[in-house]
Design an enzyme around this catalytic site. Structure first.
Site, PDB file in Angstrom:
ATOM      1  N   SER B 143      38.078  42.528  37.284  1.00 39.28           N
ATOM      2  CA  SER B 143      38.921  41.630  38.049  1.00 39.28           C
ATOM      3  C   SER B 143      38.392  41.567  39.463  1.00 39.28           C
ATOM      4  O   SER B 143      37.911  42.630  40.017  1.00 39.28           O
ATOM      5  CB  SER B 143      40.157  42.420  37.798  1.00 39.28           C
ATOM      6  OG  SER B 143      41.009  41.719  39.061  1.00 39.28           O
ATOM      7  N   TYR B 169      44.678  49.803  40.203  1.00 41.01           N
ATOM      8  CA  TYR B 169      44.126  48.884  39.231  1.00 41.01           C
ATOM      9  C   TYR B 169      42.610  48.599  39.505  1.00 41.01           C
ATOM     10  O   TYR B 169      41.578  48.519  38.809  1.00 41.01           O
ATOM     11  CB  TYR B 169      45.037  47.642  39.111  1.00 41.01           C
ATOM     12  CG  TYR B 169      44.622  46.721  38.156  1.00 41.01           C
ATOM     13  CD1 TYR B 169      44.507  46.844  36.876  1.00 41.01           C
ATOM     14  CD2 TYR B 169      43.975  45.385  38.663  1.00 41.01           C
ATOM     15  CE1 TYR B 169      44.042  45.554  35.910  1.00 41.01           C
ATOM     16  CE2 TYR B 169      43.394  44.377  37.826  1.00 41.01           C
ATOM     17  CZ  TYR B 169      43.530  44.719  36.415  1.00 41.01           C
ATOM     18  OH  TYR B 169      43.100  43.461  35.671  1.00 41.01           O
ATOM     19  N   LYS B 173      39.179  49.695  37.701  1.00 43.13           N
ATOM     20  CA  LYS B 173      38.403  48.772  36.989  1.00 43.13           C
ATOM     21  C   LYS B 173      36.942  49.013  37.789  1.00 43.13           C
ATOM     22  O   LYS B 173      35.823  48.763  37.016  1.00 43.13           O
ATOM     23  CB  LYS B 173      39.023  47.237  37.517  1.00 43.13           C
ATOM     24  CG  LYS B 173      39.965  46.666  36.776  1.00 43.13           C
ATOM     25  CD  LYS B 173      39.631  46.456  35.439  1.00 43.13           C
ATOM     26  CE  LYS B 173      40.739  45.766  34.549  1.00 43.13           C
ATOM     27  NZ  LYS B 173      40.261  45.680  33.095  1.00 43.13           N
TER      28      LYS B 173
END
Lengths: 360, 360
Positions: B143, B169, B173
């Site tokens: 992302s 997050y 990632k």
């Protein structure tokens, strides 16, 4: 040849016990020695996969040595049980050569055991320090090896140079840097990451690291032993000037690892949101290493340097940056060796501390 | 409003079976539908933590649906048993809001289960493809949330912008991006990472993601429901122009995820050593979202937008870049929406595909 300074190295008063992992390694041993010297009232837990040396300290209240595999939950738990750890120096790891040769082992130690240590420290902090109390200080030793896609002629500025590791070691270190940062960002621990510069002069036997020759070309000949120069054919080879090499004098690096625990969190975050500092270094050339060898060991030592190009070593050295921007680190109070005399200082330290002042 | 093209999307002939994880999610479902449409002879294994939809396909040779927790070794093994997987699309994960709210869960799913999947694919490849045979293609969906330390006015160039995530997050990632790259670098798998742009228009209920309002301000009012605008006070608020937002039309993003499996490894490595591509996007403003709502839903829909600033959402939006450099991705054959009409295309797709062509 000014030496590092120690006056400002005051640990916060709540840090009454610190844990050093990888305490049997070269850097770990030197750090434990410095902690013993500077802080007579500090309790030190020194751990490694083999029992670390006790440095002549038999008072186990002062220095508790623990042989532990931090990848094993019960052994990790045993390190913390009954303690109140206010600071951690997470230094243990599989080196670059080993991580590249044994993929699962590198991940098990450099990633999994570090994550386990982080989480154990977090849980320990929750159990031992009340809410609102400063969090334990957690210093993670990463490496400038996280940078790749550079050349010996590069000058890396961390503000504009994305991290692109060229080894499993670099990948693993970078992952843990990020997770250490996340524990800091969440307020679980007061985390700081220092990326170590190549430490010189390393004592002991040559290692499988590609950088081994940087210490080796001084270390072995000063002891009357042969040493390989894997990046050049002869003293006339321009490679001796091309392979700009970024190094730090051992005692300066050790001082700076400890400084990472002392620098104010607020100040650190202002300079680096992710609380990562590239430790300062100085630039030397392979030729300079040999010239310094001659200066301190005599002209005849040159005969002990065996020039033999090793394509595998060269391939790796081609991906190392010859310089990094020191300014962030200096702004934060980390110290740097004198660019002219620092390397000679490192060689003198080695002769005095490791060879008892005697050159072969 | 040109649509993405599909002619060039030829998978290598050895890819007879692909595995899609997170196949029950929005992106996963759309990808499975595209695979079904483009490749009549491809076997698809679709897995998720709940049983993914079968899209009307009852032939289990064509589409095998597996409910599996990839964090559980036996369930992960069950996904691969008896198969010969030539391609993996690793799409599963805990979203940004969830990872921030539940720290251990985020790491368990976004890090641990992805590492387990990588290693299982590696072992599967060793067992099923002889040495020298091309390695299975492994596409990891990361992302653009890995980037932080930016503002809505930033234009991120991946060549000069270090990754500094501002969320668990993003950290998770980025760690897996690095490890995926390491599996590629070692030659274990043919790995490719795509960093997803914010996909719009997302169907379904509002999520806990801070970006939820970007789809929500179109999605809810077009269905006659109220929607919150958490970054502005009124239509006169300059914030509606300030929060430049980087998005991709759903079908373009899905096409590009598949393209990541098709692009030549050699070409990809030339552009990105770590085989990571920021998927191309286009820039819109919150005001443009509202204007498009009025264009397709009528002036009265404006009454359904409830302006109420949410400091928590604003704090997060303040750390998002308003634009990224698309040039690397375009060089590699990834496609981008038309900067003028692409967003309207996304809204039209939503009306046609999710609302059956009917606006409330």
């Amino acid at each position: 040849m000014s030496a590092p300074t120690y006056e400002a190295l005051k640990l916060p008063s709540f840090v009454e016990t610190v844990l050093v992992t990888g305490a049997g390694g070269f850097v770990g041993q030197k750090l434990v020695l410095l902690l013993l010297k500077l802080y007579p009232n500090l309790r030190i837990i020194a751990t490694d996969i083999i029992e670390p040396p006790n440095h002549g300290i038999t008072d186990t209240k002062r220095l508790r040595n623990v042989k532990a595999d931090l990848g094993k939950p019960d052994e990790l738990k045993g390190v913390f049980d009954g303690e109140k750890v206010g600071g951690v120096f997470a230094l243990h790891g599989i080196m670059s050569g080993g991580s590249e040769a044994n993929f699962p082992l590198g991940y098990a130690v450099n990633v999994d055991s570090h994550r386990a240590l982080l989480e154990a420290t977090h849980k320990h902090a929750e159990a031992n320090f009340p809410q609102g109390h400063p969090r334990p200080i957690y210093v993670f030793a990463s490496s400038l090896a996280v940078y790749g896609a550079v050349t010996p002629q590069s000058v890396v500025d961390p503000k504009t140079k994305p991290v692109v590791p060229e080894s499993s070691y670099g990948v693993q270190k970078h992952c843990i840097e990020m997770i250490v940062y996340d524990y800091g960002r969440k307020g679980y621990l007061d985390t700081r990451t220092v990326r170590l510069v190549t430490v010189t002069v390393r004592p002991g036997a040559p290692s499988s690291a590609a950088s081994s020759y940087i210490s080796g070309m001084i270390r072995e000949p000063l002891q009357g032993q042969e040493s390989l120069c894997p990046i050049a054919d002869s003293m006339d080879d321009p490679a001796l000037d091309y392979y700009l090499t970024w190094v730090g004098r051992t005692k300066t690096v050790i001082r700076n690892i400890l400084w990472a625990a002392v620098v104010e969190e607020k100040q650190l975050k202002e300079v680096s949101q992710e609380r990562i500092v590239n430790l300062p270094g100085i630039q030397i050339t392979p030729r300079q290493i040999i010239e310094t060898l001659i200066k301190y060991g005599g002209k005849d030592k040159l005969n002990l340097i065996k020039f033999k190009k090793d394509p595998a070593v060269i391939r790796i050295c081609d991906t190392w940056a010859g310089a990094f921007d020191n300014s962030d680190a200096l702004k934060l109070g980390f110290e740097v060796d004198d660019s002219k005399t620092g390397y000679e200082g490192a060689v003198q330290d080695f002769i005095e501390e490791e060879l008892g002042g005697k050159v072969a």
